[in-house]
Scaffold this active site. Structure first.
Site, mmCIF file in Angstrom:
data_model
loop_
_atom_site.group_PDB
_atom_site.id
_atom_site.type_symbol
_atom_site.label_atom_id
_atom_site.label_comp_id
_atom_site.label_asym_id
_atom_site.label_seq_id
_atom_site.Cartn_x
_atom_site.Cartn_y
_atom_site.Cartn_z
ATOM 1 N N GLY A 331 -49.675 -13.655 -10.828
ATOM 2 C CA GLY A 331 -48.893 -13.281 -11.990
ATOM 3 C C GLY A 331 -47.717 -14.139 -12.550
ATOM 4 N N SER A 332 -46.765 -13.633 -12.958
ATOM 5 C CA SER A 332 -45.612 -14.688 -13.394
ATOM 6 C C SER A 332 -45.118 -15.316 -12.370
ATOM 7 C CB SER A 332 -44.672 -13.810 -14.297
ATOM 8 O OG SER A 332 -45.359 -13.289 -15.331
#
Length: 626
Positions: A331-332
């Site tokens: 993810g981020s």
């Protein structure tokens, strides 16, 4: 005529006597020769036995009552970095049987069962193991007898060839805690016997199966000794003489901090996830937690059917070490590394700006790539994009980089490869590329796949340990350590020897300011008004830089307009992630946390990370107080 007949009869009688005498003497001669030959052979045989092969047969004779047996060394203990015991040994007793001294093994086993010393499971295990032992070996029937059982057996022992023997029983005093680091020992299998030195492991019953117990089995095991055991005709030991003493296995001191371990395990209790904390200055692992956990003591003397079924049927897979084996989309949390790739490759600068309307579109492509913030972030630069975790900025950056440059730059942080931590079973993860997809999926690479790779989605999959190692490299401005768990070893002479650490790798740096810009973006994620982890800065006694992440488990199709967590099956919900390091100046530790299907990283993962970091810095503060 009559007189003549009498004469003939007399002459025949005389001739018969002479014949008989001759026959008798002939037979006596043969008998004497035969006796002489037998006597000669007997004398030769006696001479051969008593003179020529005296030593050989003397040894054979002594072997009937004296055997040379191995002395199994005491296994080394395992401690954490502060000397807290993680694995140790306890004196226990086992019931054994010697085949050559037991006339009817089946009958003896049944009698032992009737007397309450063993059960059907013990008998089954004995029959499976008997083929691995020689006839004069003491074969274990049952382990870890209690004092009442020992006393009862010694008082009423009527079983010839069956004895009580002392041994050291492996115990893990902290029960479930740190099981995925320490591992456990269990009975030596046929496969194990092929791996380890047969001479040194003769008589060894237990070996490490997972974790540190397996990784450093040779160090922990020690060196076998030798002893002479004299038995009487009933097979009972009447005298023991040590020929060569056993050398105790080495004690191991790990880099793990037990207090931090237990805190992390408590925070993840009832959840599936992992927390990894690394010493930024040398790559030592301070915390490596995977949940759910299980009790390693179950395995030492053979796990029960109940406990085994509990582990095997659990959907949460307790035996999976998620820290090094679990694969997750980052993810981020991957965005700082992607931002650095853009800066180092010259695709963007620290003042480059991208407009975020809440979505991104490739030219001539209908599909929209949505940002997590529907209303968009407006104009953002590289620092803002990290601080606010703007997806659109990284869609655009990934598109400009292309998958080849993106892959090559992420490869520098050890994604897609094992970190070579010193416990077995590590998963290398997946760092996708055009070649990877062609080989594994038999399909070409699409531009849209480059975009989602730039925000840590799609094919890319990492372990929590890999995230922690990469975050450590960010904190160090390019120093990539091989993570280690073994800190020191201690031999029987009490001398502590520091474990040799492998040299680190320096990630190539074109412009140190690029690294500073990325780190500043991570700082602002904690301290800026729009930072995704701004709630963490309240009451902080140390400075912190971090990055939140929320990783999708499945993709929303065109018919699903909105992600509604409450309507999804729990295992389809997003994973919550957080990575960070502290303090921001002169960093000491880095952390990576993943909580499976927990939802938003800023609200679910980040607060847990904060509490683990608090333990470390509170201990640092207490150690400096007068």
């Amino acid at each position: 005529m009559a007189s003549r007949s009498v004469l003939i009869i007399k002459m025949q009688s005389i001739n018969n006597v002479q014949f008989e005498n001759k026959t008798l003497f002939s037979r006596l001669r043969l008998a004497l020769i035969f006796i002489f030959l037998l006597t000669t052979l007997l004398i030769i045989r006696i001479y051969n036995l008593q003179i020529v092969n005296h030593q050989y047969y003397l040894k054979k004779s002594l072997d009937n009552q004296i055997r040379t047996m191995p002395i199994t060394p005491s296994r080394g203990k395992i401690f954490d970095r502060n000397g807290n015991v993680l694995a140790t040994n306890k004196l226990a007793f086992r019931l054994t049987l010697t085949q050559e001294k037991t006339k009817n093994i089946t009958k003896t086993l049944q009698q032992l069962k009737q007397s309450g010393f063993i059960n059907d499971k013990d008998i089954k295990s004995f029959n499976q193991n008997i083929k691995h032992y020689q006839k004069f070996h003491s074969i274990p029937i049952r382990y870890n007898l209690n004092e009442i059982q020992v006393a009862k057996f010694l008082i009423s022992n009527i079983f010839i060839g069956v004895n009580i023997e002392p041994y050291f029983h492996r115990i893990y005093p902290n029960q479930n805690s740190s099981v995925h680091v320490i591992g456990y020992v269990s009975r030596m299998s046929k496969k194990d016997q092929l791996i380890y030195d047969k001479k040194n492991y003769l008589g060894t019953l237990f070996v490490g199966k997972t974790g540190i117990e397996k990784q450093y089995e040779i160090l922990l095991h020690g060196t076998n000794g030798l002893q002479q055991i004299e038995r009487n005709v009933n097979g009972r030991v009447i005298h023991t003489k040590i020929i060569k003493p056993a050398i105790t296995g080495k004690n191991l001191y790990l880099s793990i901090d037990l207090d931090m371990q237990k805190k992390a395990e408590t925070l993840l209790k009832g959840k599936r996830g992992s927390i990894v904390v690394i010493d930024v200055k040398n790559g030592e692992i301070l915390t490596l937690v995977s949940t759910p956990i299980y009790n390693p003591n179950w395995f030492v003397n053979g796990i029960s059917h109940t406990n085994y079924n509990q582990l095997q049927t659990s959907k949460n897979i307790p035996q999976l070490n998620r820290a090094i084996q679990g694969l997750y989309p980052p993810g981020s949390t991957i965005k700082p590394m992607v931002a650095l790739a853009g800066l180092e490759e010259g695709v963007i600068t620290n003042i480059s700006s991208t407009f975020c309307p809440g979505y991104y579109k490739l030219p001539n492509v209908k599909r929209k790539f949505n940002d997590w913030k529907k209303t968009g972030h407006g104009h953002v630069n590289v620092k803002d994009s990290i601080t606010q975790s703007c997806d659109v900025f990284f869609y655009d950056l990934a598109n400009k980089l292309g998958i080849d440059k993106l892959h090559n730059n992420l490869d520098l942080f050890n994604f897609g490869r094992k970190t070579n931590i010193d416990i077995p079973g590590e998963n290398p993860g997946i760092l996708p590329s055009k070649v990877w997809k062609k080989i594994n999926k038999h399909k070409p690479w699409y531009r849209g796949e480059t975009l989602i790779t730039g925000i840590g989605q799609g094919f890319i999959a990492v372990t929590p340990l890999q995230l922690a190692v990469a975050t450590t490299a960010i904190a160090n401005k390019g120093i990539l350590f091989q993570p280690t768990l073994l800190k020191n070893t201690q031999a029987s002479d009490d001398i502590i020897i520091e474990s040799k650490k492998d040299s680190h790798i320096q990630i190539p740096i074109k412009n140190i300011q690029n690294w500073e810009d990325v780190i500043d973006g991570m700082k602002q994620a904690i301290y800026a008004p729009k930072g995704t982890a701004r709630k963490l800065n309240k009451g902080l006694t140390y400075t912190l830089a971090g990055k939140t992440g929320t990783a999708q488990v499945f993709s929303l199709d065109n018919t699903i307009k909105q992600y509604i967590e409450a309507k999804l099956d729990e295992r389809l919900r997003d994973h919550a992630l957080f990575t960070g390091f502290a303090p921001t100046e002169n960093p000491e530790i880095a952390i990576a946390i993943i909580v499976e299907n927990a939802g938003n990283g800023s609200s679910k993962a980040a607060p847990i990370a904060r509490q683990v970091l608090d333990v470390y810095f509170n201990k640092q503060l207490n150690n400096t107080l007068p």
